[in-house]
Design a protein around this motif. Structure first.
Motif, mmCIF file in Angstrom:
data_model
loop_
_atom_site.group_PDB
_atom_site.id
_atom_site.type_symbol
_atom_site.label_atom_id
_atom_site.label_comp_id
_atom_site.label_asym_id
_atom_site.label_seq_id
_atom_site.Cartn_x
_atom_site.Cartn_y
_atom_site.Cartn_z
ATOM 1 N N SER A 247 0.861 -1.118 0.004
ATOM 2 C CA SER A 247 -0.067 -0.001 -0.058
ATOM 3 C C SER A 247 0.751 1.029 0.217
ATOM 4 C CB SER A 247 -0.791 -0.062 1.224
ATOM 5 O OG SER A 247 -0.149 0.199 2.396
ATOM 6 N N ILE A 248 0.210 2.178 -0.575
ATOM 7 C CA ILE A 248 1.047 3.709 -0.612
ATOM 8 C C ILE A 248 1.147 4.001 1.038
ATOM 9 C CG2 ILE A 248 1.028 5.832 -1.355
ATOM 10 C CD1 ILE A 248 -0.616 4.863 -3.804
ATOM 11 N N PRO A 249 2.060 4.237 1.481
ATOM 12 C CA PRO A 249 2.557 4.809 3.006
ATOM 13 C C PRO A 249 1.649 5.973 3.407
ATOM 14 C CG PRO A 249 4.424 4.334 2.099
ATOM 15 C CD PRO A 249 3.468 4.263 0.804
ATOM 16 N N ASN A 250 1.252 7.146 2.309
ATOM 17 C CA ASN A 250 0.645 8.006 3.024
ATOM 18 C C ASN A 250 -1.077 7.932 3.024
ATOM 19 O OD1 ASN A 250 0.161 8.320 -0.036
ATOM 20 N ND2 ASN A 250 0.669 10.283 -0.211
ATOM 21 N N ALA A 251 -1.566 6.802 2.373
ATOM 22 C CA ALA A 251 -2.663 6.531 2.554
ATOM 23 C C ALA A 251 -3.174 5.462 3.568
ATOM 24 C CB ALA A 251 -3.229 5.863 1.209
ATOM 25 N N GLU A 252 -2.199 4.959 4.593
ATOM 26 C CA GLU A 252 -2.175 4.046 5.587
ATOM 27 C C GLU A 252 -1.971 4.636 6.890
ATOM 28 O OE1 GLU A 252 1.853 1.573 5.865
ATOM 29 O OE2 GLU A 252 0.619 1.209 3.892
ATOM 30 N N TRP B 200 7.963 0.788 6.962
ATOM 31 C CA TRP B 200 6.949 1.813 6.923
ATOM 32 C C TRP B 200 7.523 3.230 6.142
ATOM 33 C CZ3 TRP B 200 5.721 6.949 8.391
ATOM 34 C CH2 TRP B 200 4.370 7.400 7.831
ATOM 35 N N ALA B 201 8.779 3.574 6.915
ATOM 36 C CA ALA B 201 9.511 4.826 6.454
ATOM 37 C C ALA B 201 10.186 4.637 5.170
ATOM 38 C CB ALA B 201 10.443 5.143 7.514
ATOM 39 N N ASP B 202 10.777 3.450 5.004
ATOM 40 C CA ASP B 202 11.275 3.138 3.717
ATOM 41 C C ASP B 202 10.237 3.177 2.599
ATOM 42 O OD1 ASP B 202 14.068 2.820 4.767
ATOM 43 O OD2 ASP B 202 13.782 0.375 4.889
ATOM 44 N N ARG B 203 9.275 2.545 2.726
ATOM 45 C CA ARG B 203 8.073 2.580 1.657
ATOM 46 C C ARG B 203 7.722 4.116 1.481
ATOM 47 N NH1 ARG B 203 5.266 -1.233 4.937
ATOM 48 N NH2 ARG B 203 3.336 -0.076 4.448
ATOM 49 N N LEU B 204 7.560 5.033 2.418
ATOM 50 C CA LEU B 204 7.245 6.361 2.534
ATOM 51 C C LEU B 204 8.061 7.067 1.528
ATOM 52 C CD1 LEU B 204 5.254 8.758 2.897
ATOM 53 C CD2 LEU B 204 6.641 8.836 5.137
ATOM 54 N N VAL B 205 9.568 6.863 1.977
ATOM 55 C CA VAL B 205 10.581 7.429 1.237
ATOM 56 C C VAL B 205 10.632 7.024 -0.507
ATOM 57 C CG1 VAL B 205 13.221 7.691 0.842
ATOM 58 C CG2 VAL B 205 12.233 7.966 3.009
ATOM 59 N N ASP B 206 10.355 5.792 -0.694
ATOM 60 C CA ASP B 206 10.363 5.311 -2.068
ATOM 61 C C ASP B 206 9.135 6.116 -2.956
ATOM 62 O OD1 ASP B 206 12.557 3.625 -1.623
ATOM 63 O OD2 ASP B 206 11.432 1.644 -1.310
ATOM 64 N N ASN B 207 7.877 6.084 -2.273
ATOM 65 C CA ASN B 207 6.879 6.748 -2.748
ATOM 66 C C ASN B 207 7.027 8.153 -3.071
ATOM 67 O OD1 ASN B 207 3.958 6.580 -3.602
ATOM 68 N ND2 ASN B 207 3.604 8.028 -1.741
ATOM 69 N N MET B 208 7.870 8.701 -2.046
ATOM 70 C CA MET B 208 7.739 10.180 -2.260
ATOM 71 C C MET B 208 8.878 10.315 -3.564
ATOM 72 S SD MET B 208 8.074 11.506 1.700
ATOM 73 C CE MET B 208 8.575 13.065 1.114
ATOM 74 N N GLU B 209 10.023 9.685 -3.655
ATOM 75 C CA GLU B 209 11.010 9.942 -4.909
ATOM 76 C C GLU B 209 10.417 9.467 -5.920
ATOM 77 O OE1 GLU B 209 14.019 7.017 -3.650
ATOM 78 O OE2 GLU B 209 15.230 8.376 -2.410
ATOM 79 N N MET B 210 9.323 8.639 -6.025
ATOM 80 C CA MET B 210 8.623 8.298 -7.379
ATOM 81 C C MET B 210 7.764 9.435 -7.822
ATOM 82 S SD MET B 210 6.402 5.060 -8.578
ATOM 83 C CE MET B 210 7.884 4.011 -8.877
ATOM 84 N N HIS B 211 6.825 10.095 -6.901
ATOM 85 C CA HIS B 211 5.760 11.039 -6.998
ATOM 86 C C HIS B 211 6.179 12.415 -6.722
ATOM 87 C CE1 HIS B 211 3.950 6.904 -6.799
ATOM 88 N NE2 HIS B 211 3.281 7.301 -7.784
ATOM 89 N N LYS C 87 10.429 -1.386 16.067
ATOM 90 C CA LYS C 87 11.536 -0.291 15.226
ATOM 91 C C LYS C 87 11.408 -1.042 13.889
ATOM 92 C CE LYS C 87 16.321 1.036 15.073
ATOM 93 N NZ LYS C 87 17.444 0.765 15.604
ATOM 94 N N ASP C 88 11.442 -2.303 13.741
ATOM 95 C CA ASP C 88 11.573 -2.868 12.214
ATOM 96 C C ASP C 88 10.423 -2.307 11.574
ATOM 97 O OD1 ASP C 88 14.000 -3.884 12.613
ATOM 98 O OD2 ASP C 88 13.173 -5.822 12.981
ATOM 99 N N ALA C 89 9.110 -2.520 12.217
ATOM 100 C CA ALA C 89 7.824 -2.055 11.496
ATOM 101 C C ALA C 89 7.838 -0.668 11.025
ATOM 102 C CB ALA C 89 6.857 -2.427 12.304
ATOM 103 N N ILE C 90 8.415 0.208 11.924
ATOM 104 C CA ILE C 90 8.542 1.743 11.595
ATOM 105 C C ILE C 90 9.298 1.958 10.448
ATOM 106 C CG2 ILE C 90 8.862 3.838 12.419
ATOM 107 C CD1 ILE C 90 7.886 2.892 15.175
ATOM 108 N N LEU C 91 10.481 1.272 10.629
ATOM 109 C CA LEU C 91 11.634 1.537 9.510
ATOM 110 C C LEU C 91 10.829 0.857 8.071
ATOM 111 C CD1 LEU C 91 14.828 0.594 11.303
ATOM 112 C CD2 LEU C 91 13.983 2.851 10.731
#
Length: 142
Positions: A2-7, A21-32, A15-19
């Motif tokens: 899922s797109i991190p900003n929509a969840e 999620w943060a990695d997916r958010l960064v990937d999404n931002m870099e693309m969009h 700590k791993d779950a947050i990291l």
């Protein structure tokens, strides 16, 4: 995935779950996020046919270099929804070739009425957009 900003922000369960999620958010931002800031720069071309032109991450590409007429047969680096403004900053004619087989199929450009577009003046610009198949010339200003 899922797109991190929509969840919702993940619970602080690990700590791993947050990291992750943060990695997916960064990937999404870099693309969009590029769509919100017009990344511009110059691309250097030469006279003659320009096949599979690499525009890097530019959204506004100012063409420099040619001292004579030149033709763009295809543009690489496209993805669905990407928009590109090409600006001919030379004093030479620029042709955007329609569906030229000189470039790889995904890099070919579709022009209105299935006719190649020729600019006659410096500072002419062309707006292109990508779908799932190829690049399309949307509008040009000479």
């Amino acid at each position: 995935m899922s797109i991190p900003n929509a969840e919702p922000f993940p619970r602080l369960r690990s700590k791993d779950a947050i990291l992750e999620w943060a990695d997916r958010l960064v990937d999404n931002m870099e693309m969009h996020v590029r769509a919100f800031g017009l990344i511009s720069g110059a691309i250097t071309l030469v006279n003659g046919s320009q096949d599979n032109v690499n525009i890097r991450d530019l959204m506004q590409a100012r063409i420099v270099g040619p001292t004579g007429a030149f033709t763009i047969t295809g543009i690489g680096g496209g993805y669905p929804g990407r928009m590109l403004v090409l600006i001919n900053s030379t004093s030479n004619a620029m042709t955007i070739a329609h569906a030229s087989t000189a470039s790889a199929a995904p890099n070919r450009i579709t022009c209105p009425a299935a006719v190649s577009y020729v600019t006659a003046a410096a500072s002419a610009a062309a707006l292109l957009t990508y779908d799932n198949v190829r690049c399309h010339l949307v509008r040009s200003v000479a």
